[in-house]
Design an enzyme around this catalytic site. Structure first.
Site, PDB file in Angstrom:
ATOM      1  N   HIS A   1      40.570  44.168  40.069  1.00 32.52           N
ATOM      2  CA  HIS A   1      41.260  44.342  41.351  1.00 32.52           C
ATOM      3  C   HIS A   1      41.510  42.991  42.010  1.00 32.52           C
ATOM      4  O   HIS A   1      42.613  42.717  42.499  1.00 32.52           O
ATOM      5  CB  HIS A   1      40.405  45.210  42.291  1.00 32.52           C
ATOM      6  CG  HIS A   1      40.626  46.677  42.152  1.00 32.52           C
ATOM      7  ND1 HIS A   1      40.119  47.403  41.107  1.00 32.52           N
ATOM      8  CD2 HIS A   1      41.293  47.566  42.939  1.00 32.52           C
ATOM      9  CE1 HIS A   1      40.457  48.671  41.249  1.00 32.52           C
ATOM     10  NE2 HIS A   1      41.172  48.805  42.354  1.00 32.52           N
TER      11      HIS A   1
ATOM     12  N   HIS B   1      31.620  45.720  43.148  1.00 31.96           N
ATOM     13  CA  HIS B   1      31.494  44.405  42.528  1.00 31.96           C
ATOM     14  C   HIS B   1      30.577  43.519  43.360  1.00 31.96           C
ATOM     15  O   HIS B   1      30.357  43.772  44.556  1.00 31.96           O
ATOM     16  CB  HIS B   1      32.862  43.718  42.408  1.00 31.96           C
ATOM     17  CG  HIS B   1      33.744  44.304  41.357  1.00 31.96           C
ATOM     18  ND1 HIS B   1      33.557  44.059  40.009  1.00 31.96           N
ATOM     19  CD2 HIS B   1      34.801  45.133  41.450  1.00 31.96           C
ATOM     20  CE1 HIS B   1      34.477  44.716  39.327  1.00 31.96           C
ATOM     21  NE2 HIS B   1      35.245  45.370  40.170  1.00 31.96           N
TER      22      HIS B   1
END
Length: 533
Positions: A139, A190
């Site tokens: 992303h 993350h």
């Protein structure tokens, strides 16, 4: 011991040293050096998540995460080509494809897990956490590459945009990239290191595209047939060189899909530029479009028809190839001409492939459209997951439990009970730390104790899911590792069976999507009166 397909032990019953057994030393060594960083970050990420979380931010970051996905770009990037922005479209596709491929390459190379849940809660729109590894963040790579490239173009001295529109677009770009990158941390998907390296990779790809993109386009336009074949072979070689992961991770599927897109884009761009379909201005290969002549209605019809052509191609070609290819692969397998890939079932081991494979699709199917529209209409709909949700999560949970067990045993063996009693009797009372330091330290310690505990749970809606009540971590040091593995793996989402023919199928289908966008759709626009005269 339970057995899986072909007598292979189930993933949950393999050794605790799973990655040492599965990876060569040159991949295992850097992984082991980076694992402590992933674990060190986790309590701080959990502390940050708890401090700033609100229901509104949950919905915002879960929703905006969709704007950094492959599906979002695959649906909307064709609009650039059909509206005359060929150079920008090619640049964005190159960035997206290279970002997905190389971030997936690194993910499967190092097999680093996401930060543990608990203590983190993972917030998504889909109801389940991604099955991919964590490092680096794809992303973040996608968002930063697109943002850096767009901001570079917006700041060019020869920009034809009005100052107010230029400032507005730059503001939207900054908001977009900030929302995606910070959202990866906020949503517990993350760690700082995942995002930082993902941002660096994205920025590097954007610089490469800006510096050499035009040169590469000129090469494709002037290339001979042999040179185009060489480009195709290089892309196919990169697909074959993609590392095989230690777990059943879908990174390779995305890499194959976007390798197909970039392959089809180069070939179709080279071919269509030699026909009389496109314009030569502002760049060769431009799909004819003039808003002043077509207006809003015809422009919208072009986009609808174009997307429909892409979806129909995918809906027809995918099941057709899954029927036709298995017999071909069985013949090639008998001749020893196939190179098997881990986690893909060989054609000799199945008779047919299901026509509707529910997997990590890059481009949505017709059946996916209602759920996509539902998510758009209800941006507060989200899922909050606690516990391991993938094989990588499960193995990291087990590895951390084993680490804590060994530390506990080591500490208990350092001093005898009598010595411990003597120390307690003679030691002075410890100093009371300052309230601020005490709260911070104890809170991080609490998060650290949560690591490696809990089982997977998912809830949909606006309510948070709280982790299981905590007890003293690992009180029973005599638990059999095999029972421990069974308990953890019983709660994760197991990947579906994948078939060897899917690799070629994805390459053909997604290279065909680029061909549809560049050649077929413009031809159809011209035939139905949706092209400028």
């Amino acid at each position: 011991m339970a057995k899986g397909l072909n007598g292979v032990p189930d993933a949950g019953l393999r050794s605790i040293d799973h990655y040492r057994n599965q990876l060569p030393l040159w991949r295992y060594w850097p992984r082991q050096k980076l694992i402590p960083l992933v674990r060190y970050e986790t309590p701080y990420l959990a502390w940050l998540q708890e401090k700033v979380r609100t229901p509104a931010l949950d919905s915002y970051f879960a929703f905006t995460a969709n704007l950094g996905t492959h599906t979002f770009f695959m649906v909307f990037l064709p609009f650039l080509f059909w509206n005359g922005y060929t150079s920008l479209g090619r640049g964005m596709v190159n960035l997206l494809a290279s970002g997905v491929f190389f971030s997936g390459f690194i993910k499967d190379l190092l097999c680093l897990p996401r930060p543990l849940s608990p203590p983190l809660q993972r917030i998504t729109m889909s109801g389940s956490a991604a099955l991919e590894y964590g490092f680096p963040s794809t992303h973040s790579t996608n968002a930063v590459s697109v943002a850096v490239y767009a901001l570079t173009l917006l700041n060019l001295s020869d920009s034809t945009l009005s100052p107010s529109l230029n400032v507005f677009l730059q503001g939207i770009t900054y908001l977009y990239v900030t929302s995606i990158v910070l959202g990866r941390l906020y949503c517990g998907m993350h760690g700082f290191f995942d995002v930082f390296i993902g941002c660096l990779l994205g920025a590097l790809l954007a610089v490469m595209q800006y510096s050499y993109g035009a040169m590469f386009d000129d090469f494709i336009l002037s290339a001979s047939g042999k040179q185009i074949l060489l480009v195709v072979l290089v892309i196919l070689a990169l697909v074959r060189l993609h590392p095989e992961p230690a777990d059943d991770c879908p990174c390779f599927d995305d890499s194959v899909a976007f390798a197909g897109v970039i392959l089809g884009l180069q070939v179709s761009y080279w071919h269509v530029a030699k026909t009389n379909i496109p314009w030569d201005e502002p760049v060769p290969g431009t799909v004819p479009y003039r808003f002043e002549e077509l207006g809003v209605l015809k422009t919208a019809m072009r986009l609808i028809i174009g997307v429909a052509l892409v979806v129909v191609w995918r809906e027809v070609m995918k099941p057709s190839l899954l029927r036709v290819l298995p017999p071909v692969f069985r013949g090639l397998e008998k001749l020893g001409l196939l190179l098997p890939r881990r986690f893909f079932t060989a054609a000799s081991q199945y008779s047919t492939v299901p026509t509707q494979l529910k997997d990590h699709e890059v481009f949505p199917t017709f059946s996916d459209i209602p759920s996509i529209l539902t998510n758009i209409r209800h941006p507060r709909r989200r899922a909050i997951s606690v516990g391991p949700q993938s094989e990588a999560d499960a193995y990291e949970t087990l590895a951390y439990r084993e680490k804590r067990r060994r530390e506990s045993l080591s500490n208990s063996n350092r001093a005898s009970p009598l010595a411990d009693v003597g120390n307690r009797a003679t030691s002075p009372a410890p100093e009371t730390p300052s309230p601020k330091l005490s709260r911070k330290r104890s809170k991080l310690h609490e998060y650290e104790n949560m690591m490696g505990m809990g089982s997977a749970r998912v809830a949909t809606g606006v309510q948070r899911v709280e982790s299981s009540p905590l007890t003293e971590p690992f009180p029973d040091l005599e638990i059999e590792p095999e029972r421990d593995e069974e308990e953890v793996f019983a709660h994760i989402k197991r990947p579906r069976v994948r078939y060897d023919v899917e690799v070629v199928t994805k390459l053909v289908v997604y290279s065909g999507i680029a061909w549809i966008v560049m050649e077929v759709a413009p031809f159809v626009f011209d035939q139905v009166g949706l092209a400028p005269t």
